[in-house]
Design an enzyme around this catalytic site. Structure first.
Site, mmCIF file in Angstrom:
data_model
loop_
_atom_site.group_PDB
_atom_site.id
_atom_site.type_symbol
_atom_site.label_atom_id
_atom_site.label_comp_id
_atom_site.label_asym_id
_atom_site.label_seq_id
_atom_site.Cartn_x
_atom_site.Cartn_y
_atom_site.Cartn_z
ATOM 1 N N GLY A 377 0.845 -1.196 0.000
ATOM 2 C CA GLY A 377 0.000 0.000 0.000
ATOM 3 C C GLY A 377 0.872 1.235 0.000
ATOM 4 N N ASP A 378 0.322 2.307 -0.511
ATOM 5 C CA ASP A 378 1.073 3.561 -0.607
ATOM 6 C C ASP A 378 0.138 4.682 -0.208
ATOM 7 O OD1 ASP A 378 2.916 5.467 -1.085
ATOM 8 O OD2 ASP A 378 2.892 5.308 -3.275
ATOM 9 N N GLY A 379 0.448 5.357 0.919
ATOM 10 C CA GLY A 379 -0.454 6.388 1.419
ATOM 11 C C GLY A 379 0.261 7.649 1.819
ATOM 12 N N GLY A 380 -0.419 8.456 2.644
ATOM 13 C CA GLY A 380 0.080 9.775 2.976
ATOM 14 C C GLY A 380 1.295 9.770 3.887
ATOM 15 N N GLY A 382 3.509 6.890 4.316
ATOM 16 C CA GLY A 382 4.603 6.031 3.884
ATOM 17 C C GLY A 382 4.106 4.889 3.021
ATOM 18 N N THR A 383 5.055 4.092 2.551
ATOM 19 C CA THR A 383 4.764 2.940 1.710
ATOM 20 C C THR A 383 4.987 1.674 2.518
ATOM 21 O OG1 THR A 383 5.518 4.173 -0.228
ATOM 22 C CG2 THR A 383 5.297 1.787 -0.461
ATOM 23 N N VAL A 384 4.083 0.691 2.361
ATOM 24 C CA VAL A 384 4.156 -0.561 3.107
ATOM 25 C C VAL A 384 4.588 -1.677 2.166
ATOM 26 C CG1 VAL A 384 2.903 -2.176 4.587
ATOM 27 C CG2 VAL A 384 2.309 0.246 4.619
ATOM 28 N N LYS A 398 6.739 -0.693 7.025
ATOM 29 C CA LYS A 398 6.334 0.646 6.575
ATOM 30 C C LYS A 398 7.557 1.550 6.507
ATOM 31 C CE LYS A 398 3.583 3.399 9.060
ATOM 32 N NZ LYS A 398 2.337 4.029 9.539
ATOM 33 N N ASP A 494 -8.453 8.569 10.601
ATOM 34 C CA ASP A 494 -8.661 8.082 9.234
ATOM 35 C C ASP A 494 -9.352 6.718 9.264
ATOM 36 O OD1 ASP A 494 -8.623 8.264 6.514
ATOM 37 O OD2 ASP A 494 -6.533 7.641 6.272
#
Length: 697
Positions: A377-380, A382-384, A398, A494
């Site tokens: 996953g890639d979010g606000g 960091g990337t996992v 992460k 969130d």
């Protein structure tokens, strides 16, 4: 070269003195440090002169300012970028630590090609106290605007619409009833944009509502205030240093005439004094040592001469070879001493707040050098990545973005929060990298069965249908986790189905709570610019910038509706009135049309048990989705309500309680479905991602 003992001592003293002097830092009278010189001078960027720390750009190196404050000086005015949006810098006040900016895409133009909200959520920057919202509504049909909404003007421009559509703008000096009516009045407009202006500009616009004045107000911009380690910078300047940034450690640094120091130049002077003292002590020690050595050598020569004259055996020395005639014990052992553990081994085996500290190299190997194919996953934040440790454990790693934490201390504080928040329905933290690591990484337990969003309307829909008991259990376990966070003064911020993971037994694991807002005990809310995922954000939080635990309650209300309907929180393919799932649910529930909201596969019309429970959950969600936070229940009250719905008979015809504990059977059926491809299969490594990746893990 043969030297006498005294000459040997003098020669070694010269060599040792030279080494010590090379080790000692340069004195204050030496040539000034290059970084100090480069950061001493202010610079001019486009039309603004005398710009200094924390800004950099043009001829000013990046180590003279913080990363967020890079200026582009190629145009007629400086341009700074926040979250991929460019802003024209109108003014910089170094002494007050403020600047005034305006959107470049709105400069002399209220009809940009791609209008978007003005939201600045970056480190070291916050809005000025007089910043107000200005709402712009594009592509609206003719509207009947009710009072007391302060409609200031209509203006012409067409954005992907016909000429019959109208554009409006509304100032934010509204009454409470006006705020309530905005969403219903302008809900039919195709595009809504939040712009930011100063209070004086907003008042000016209310008195002069022409389009030209609207352009002028937007061009006047709005204020920001920065804090780039301002207190440390004052200390640095007060000791004769220049403020800067260490790009290696991502921290403030003070450039002194004789080199950099973490906080101030007074420390450099002390370092020089210590160095001189240490150097002098070393020289004195060496002199004494060689004096003793010379004395011993002279004594040895005398003993050797005496032994030779009396024909006695010379004592065995370290250079002598022992012969069989010696009486040394063959069993004598050489003493052993404990070895020192290397720094890398220490970091690898150490703990921080009870969790393991991993080396960067170990996690780099576990993720195959952060292979994009292993991305979950890639979010606000960091990337996992999917990873496999040397001990065989499968983990989710992460990798935090460098520009999403203020200091290394904040990272360690988040680890502390995560370690004390232990709950069966929260994702477990296994460990982290050291604060001295080249990158900040968090290691979590790996949850293999995807997210609730995947199973409701994402890539795992085909793998098995979630029955009503499983959905209700997911709702209860999620509410239990959120109530636990609230009891520990943490707001999630969130809550959404993409952040609710489920394991192979369909037990909930709530993620993305590590970078939540830690809520002070002595306040009712905290003020922060809105952030979150569209469709889940508390409308009162969005309007008033006041984050409370009731903001999570609103978002959870949207999750309950998703569990009932299997629909996405936002879907532009639905009718314009139903794009937002929360609005659609409120309308359906108010008009007694819950049957149109519930997923048909749940057999709402034919199963009276499901009908009663789903209706009760919809009513509970309706309470969570109230516009005013005081009207919403607490998370503990929501949890109690869901447990009551699960335990009580809401629809049996004979008055007997209906047993709903059939979760194991449902899980068994779901397990018999074809599983997704293995993490090690080629091209199928998005293991915990969904159709909409989680903002963080």
């Amino acid at each position: 070269m043969n030297l006498y003992p005294f000459q040997k001592i003098s020669f070694l003293l010269v060599i040792t003195s030279t080494i010590c002097l090379l080790y000692i830092p340069r004195s204050l009278g030496a040539e000034d440090d290059e970084q100090y010189l480069n950061c001493s001078a202010s610079f001019q960027c486009a039309n603004i002169p005398n710009i200094g720390y924390p800004f950099w750009g043009s001829s000013r190196p990046n180590y003279c300012g913080f990363p967020e404050f890079k200026l582009n000086c190629t145009g007629e005015a400086p341009v700074i970028s926040f979250q991929d949006k460019d802003y024209r810098v109108l003014d910089i006040n170094q002494s007050a630590s403020t600047l005034r900016i305006a959107r470049t895409d709105y400069w002399n133009n209220v009809c940009p090609v791609s209008p978007g909200n003005t939201t600045i959520e970056v480190n070291h920057v916050e809005y000025a106290s007089d910043v107000q919202e200005l709402l712009l509504f594009y592509d609206c049909p003719p509207l009947n605007i009710p009072l007391p909404i302060q409609l200031t003007s209509q203006f012409n421009c067409s954005i992907n619409s016909t000429a019959n559509y109208i554009n409006y703008f509304v100032t934010q000096n509204l009454t409470n009833s006006g705020l309530t009516n905005i969403s219903s009045t302008f809900g039919t407009c195709n595009t809504t944009v939040t712009a930011l202006v100063s209070q004086s500009a907003s008042e000016n616009l209310a008195m002069n509502s022409t389009k030209d004045n609207l352009v002028a107000v937007l061009d006047s911009g709005f204020g920001l205030k920065w804090d780039a380690s301002n207190n440390l910078c004052k200390q640095c300047n007060g000791t004769g240093g220049q403020c800067g940034y260490n790009t290696s450690t991502a921290e403030f640094t003070c450039y002194c005439k004789d080199g950099p120091n973490p906080s101030n130049c007074a420390g450099k002077k002390k370092e020089i004094a210590i160095g001189l003292a240490v150097g002098g002590a070393i020289l004195f020690g060496i002199f004494i040592g060689f004096y003793i050595y010379s004395f011993i050598q002279r004594k040895k020569k005398k003993l050797a001469a005496l032994a030779q004259s009396k024909e006695i055996p010379t004592p065995l020395t370290s250079k002598s070879v022992a012969t069989p005639s010696t009486n040394l014990s063959q069993s004598q052992s050489i003493p052993s001493y404990p070895s020192f553990t290397s720094k890398s081994d220490y970091d690898k085996g150490s703990t921080y707040f009870g969790v393991q500290v991993f080396s960067y190299t170990e996690l780099e190997e576990a993720t195959e050098n952060f292979n994009p194919a292993k991305e979950l996953g890639d979010g606000g934040f960091g990337t996992v990545y999917y990873g496999k440790l040397q001990d065989g454990r499968v983990v989710a790693v992460k990798r935090l973005y460098e520009n999403n934490f203020k200091r290394v201390e904040q990272f360690m504080n988040e680890v502390e929060i995560l370690t004390r928040l232990e709950h069966r329905n929260l994702v477990k933290l296994y460990g982290c990298t050291s604060r001295r690591s080249r990158e900040l990484l968090l290691v979590y337990e790996y949850i293999p069965n995807g997210t609730v969003a995947d199973h409701l309307h994402g890539k795992r829909v085909e793998s098995g249908f979630l029955s009503w008991p499983v959905r209700l259990s997911i709702a209860i376990e999620t509410a239990d986790a959120l109530a636990f966070l609230h009891r520990n003064d943490v707001i999630h911020r969130d809550v959404k189905t993409n952040n609710i993971l489920i394991d192979n037994d369909f037990c909930v694991k709530v993620a993305d709570f590590g970078l939540s807002r830690l809520f002070p005990n002595d306040v009712t809310h905290v003020s922060t610019a809105p952030q979150g995922t569209p469709g889940y954000v508390d409308p009162e939080y969005y309007q008033c910038y006041q984050l409370t635990d009731k903001s999570d309650v609103y978002s959870f209300g949207v999750v309950l509706i998703e569990l009932i309907s299997s629909l996405q929180a936002v879907d532009t393919n639905r009718h314009r009135h139903d794009i937002n799932l929360a609005n659609m649910a409120i309308n359906k529930i108010q008009n007694h049309l819950v049957n149109e909201l519930v997923d048909p596969l749940l057999e709402f019309e034919t199963n009276h048990v499901v009908r009663g429970m789903a209706t009760a959950v919809a009513e509970l969600a309706f309470r969570c989705l109230q516009q005013e936070r005081d009207m919403r229940p607490t998370m503990d009250e929501v949890l109690d309500g869901l447990r009551a719905i699960q335990n009580e008979d809401l629809g049996s015809e004979d008055g007997q309680a209906v047993v709903l504990d059939i979760r194991a059977d449902d899980v068994g059926l779901l397990r018999n479905m074809p599983p997704p491809l293995s993490p090690d299969s080629a091209g199928t490594d998005k293991l915990v991602s969904s159709s909409t990746p989680p903002s963080s893990f």
